[in-house]
Design an enzyme around this catalytic site. Structure first.
Site, short mmCIF file in Angstrom:
data_model
loop_
_atom_site.label_atom_id
_atom_site.label_comp_id
_atom_site.label_asym_id
_atom_site.label_seq_id
_atom_site.Cartn_x
_atom_site.Cartn_y
_atom_site.Cartn_z
N GLY A 1 1.18 -1.29 0.20
CA GLY A 1 -0.27 -0.17 -0.37
C GLY A 1 0.98 0.96 0.07
O GLY A 1 2.05 1.88 0.91
N TYR B 1 -7.18 -4.95 -8.24
CA TYR B 1 -7.11 -4.76 -6.25
C TYR B 1 -8.96 -5.42 -5.48
O TYR B 1 -9.63 -5.57 -6.39
CB TYR B 1 -7.13 -3.27 -6.02
N SER C 1 5.92 11.78 -10.54
CA SER C 1 6.83 10.75 -11.84
C SER C 1 6.28 10.69 -13.02
O SER C 1 5.18 11.27 -13.00
CB SER C 1 6.14 9.80 -11.22
N ARG D 1 11.88 9.66 -12.44
CA ARG D 1 12.66 9.12 -13.44
C ARG D 1 12.81 7.80 -13.83
O ARG D 1 13.21 7.34 -14.40
CB ARG D 1 13.58 9.97 -14.18
N ALA E 1 14.99 4.58 -13.88
CA ALA E 1 16.21 4.18 -14.22
C ALA E 1 16.83 5.61 -14.32
O ALA E 1 18.11 5.38 -14.82
CB ALA E 1 15.99 2.77 -14.52
N GLY F 1 17.00 8.52 -13.20
CA GLY F 1 17.26 8.88 -11.92
C GLY F 1 16.43 10.11 -11.81
O GLY F 1 15.04 9.82 -11.20
N GLY G 1 6.55 0.16 -5.68
CA GLY G 1 6.88 1.08 -4.51
C GLY G 1 8.41 1.65 -4.22
O GLY G 1 8.87 2.82 -3.43
N ASP H 1 7.25 5.37 -3.60
CA ASP H 1 7.40 5.63 -2.08
C ASP H 1 8.37 5.89 -1.91
O ASP H 1 8.72 7.07 -0.50
CB ASP H 1 6.10 4.67 -2.21
P1 ATP Z 1 6.08 3.67 -8.28
O1 ATP Z 1 4.50 4.27 -8.10
O2 ATP Z 1 5.62 2.62 -9.07
O3 ATP Z 1 6.58 3.25 -6.67
P2 ATP Z 1 7.65 6.22 -8.57
O4 ATP Z 1 6.56 6.56 -10.62
O5 ATP Z 1 6.88 6.75 -8.32
O6 ATP Z 1 7.64 4.21 -8.25
P3 ATP Z 1 9.79 6.11 -10.23
O7 ATP Z 1 10.99 6.86 -10.65
O8 ATP Z 1 10.09 4.46 -10.62
O9 ATP Z 1 8.93 6.12 -8.69
O10 ATP Z 1 11.37 5.88 -8.35
C1 ATP Z 1 11.94 6.99 -8.14
C2 ATP Z 1 13.18 6.85 -8.08
O11 ATP Z 1 13.51 4.76 -7.84
C3 ATP Z 1 14.18 7.22 -8.95
O12 ATP Z 1 13.67 8.20 -9.33
C4 ATP Z 1 15.14 6.67 -8.98
O13 ATP Z 1 15.98 7.33 -8.91
C5 ATP Z 1 14.93 5.12 -8.36
N1 ATP Z 1 15.14 4.48 -9.26
C6 ATP Z 1 14.00 3.11 -9.92
N2 ATP Z 1 14.03 2.50 -10.75
C7 ATP Z 1 15.48 2.50 -10.58
C8 ATP Z 1 15.90 1.30 -11.41
N3 ATP Z 1 15.39 0.38 -12.51
N4 ATP Z 1 17.43 1.63 -10.83
C9 ATP Z 1 18.04 2.23 -10.02
N5 ATP Z 1 16.99 3.35 -9.42
C10 ATP Z 1 15.81 3.23 -9.43
MG MG Z 2 4.71 7.10 -8.31
#
Ligand code: ATP
Ligand code: MG
Length: 326
Positions: A45, A115, A204, A236, A238, A240, A265, A268
């Site tokens: 969650g 869900y 994101s 973003r 992978a 960053g 996650g 989060d």
């Molecule tokens: P979610 O909502 O699925 O939890 P999100 O879309 O809000 O994720 P992401 O951008 O996927 O957030 O991930 C957050 C941060 O985690 C990225 O900015 C990065 O720093 C790190 N991260 C995510 N995926 C990777 C990866 N494959 N390798 C290294 N770092 C990652």
């Molecule tokens: Mg997110």
């Protein structure tokens, strides 16, 4: 006027919303229409992952939500308690099972979910004396977009925002939009109002444009700053993350090089680490590094909350892990 984050000393970070178990398909593919090997139940969650990561990093953190009186509930309560989260705002519903999410990755990294939230304990909590007592000593409210589609969470968030802000606390928002969870016009209006009172926004990808109501990323960031959001952190994956501060100040952080085992996650844990480091007094660009490390630690292990790391674990990880070429 630019709004700032309130320090940890003012009171815990609180987050209201779904507490779930997650069950993950072992093999990638499309959906759940065949017999599959599954792993879980993992505590999950988005709001619960967020609060768990805050607590593991040593920030004051408290969850508002509900679980059923069953093993899936215990999976969550045991983990949150172990990691130091305050559970005074979590109800145990005697009538409904704990919420759940089944997730299967597609070969391209996209996810399909099934869900059980709306008819589970996860969606059946509300304002209570215990919740009010917690909110009245809270220092920060973090709002997950996913939680806004739940009436129970929405009611608590609206009331809590007024109380936390009135006592000098602060607000952050993660748009966290899932294709399976549609937002109606009223929810969009509520979301816009929360952005107008937030000190931190953690979008994101294209959520940045959604949050600002403006398509071009640069203009969207400028619009959020103009609306008083002091810190905008764009995730973003992978690729960053980038931190935007008012006055055109920008910090880019490359992701750490880790195998992507389970990205659920990451956002989060990233957001929780950024917020907690900032509330504990760390400078923004340093908090961004800890956030990237927390996100990376989370994607490297299976299970949405399994990678939530302590400060010592993140220090060791940062010292020993190269960045991805960006
Ligand atoms: P979610 O909502 O699925 O939890 P999100 O879309 O809000 O994720 P992401 O951008 O996927 O957030 O991930 C957050 C941060 O985690 C990225 O900015 C990065 O720093 C790190 N991260 C995510 N995926 C990777 C990866 N494959 N390798 C290294 N770092 C990652
Ligand atoms: Mg997110």
């Amino acid at each position: 006027m630019t709004r700032a984050l309130a320090p940890d000393a003012l009171g815990p970070t609180i987050c209201a919303g779904e507490i779930l178990v997650e069950v993950v398909a072992s093999r990638p593919g499309a959906g759940f229409r065949e017999v599959l090997d599954l792993t879980g139940p993992y505590p999950s969650g988005a709001p619960a992952i967020f609060i768990d990561q805050c607590a593991r990093l040593g920030g004051q953190a408290a969850m508002i939500g509900a679980v059923g009186d069953d093993d899936f509930g215990a999976v969550n309560l045991d983990r949150l308690r172990r990691d130091g989260a305050d559970l005074s705002g979590v109800a145990v519903d005697p009538d409904r099972p704990t919420g759940s999410a089944f997730v299967r990755y597609r070969p391209d990294g996209a996810r399909d979910f099934v869900y059980n939230i709306a008819h589970s304990a996860a969606a059946r909590f509300g304002w209570s004396d215990a919740v009010e007592a917690l909110v009245r000593r809270a220092g920060h409210l973090h709002v997950m977009g996913t939680a806004l589609s739940m009436q129970a969470a929405r009611d608590v968030i609206v009331r809590a925002a007024d109380i936390v802000l009135a006592r000098g606390g602060s607000l952050s928002v993660d748009p966290n939009l899932r294709k399976e969870i549609a937002h109606d016009a009223e929810t969009e209006a509520l979301f816009a109002d929360l952005v107008d009172r937030a000190a931190l926004c953690l979008p994101s990808g294209e959520e940045l444009s959604r949050a600002a109501g403006i398509a071009m990323p640069e203009a969207a960031v400028a619009a959020l700053h103009a609306r008083g959001v002091g810190e905008v952190v764009l995730k973003r994956g992978a690729g960053g993350a980038t931190l935007f501060l008012p006055g055109g100040i920008r910090y880019d952080a490359a992701a750490f090089a880790v195998p992507e085992v389970d990205p659920t996650g990451a956002g989060d844990c990233f957001g929780a680490a950024y917020l907690t480091c900032r509330r504990l007094g760390m400078a923004p660009e340093r908090a961004l590094d800890y956030a990237c490390a927390a996100g990376a630690c989370n994607v490297a292990v299976r299970g949405p909350m399994e990678g939530a790391a302590t400060r010592a674990e993140l220090d060791a990880f940062i010292a020993g892990t190269p960045r991805r070429a960006s």
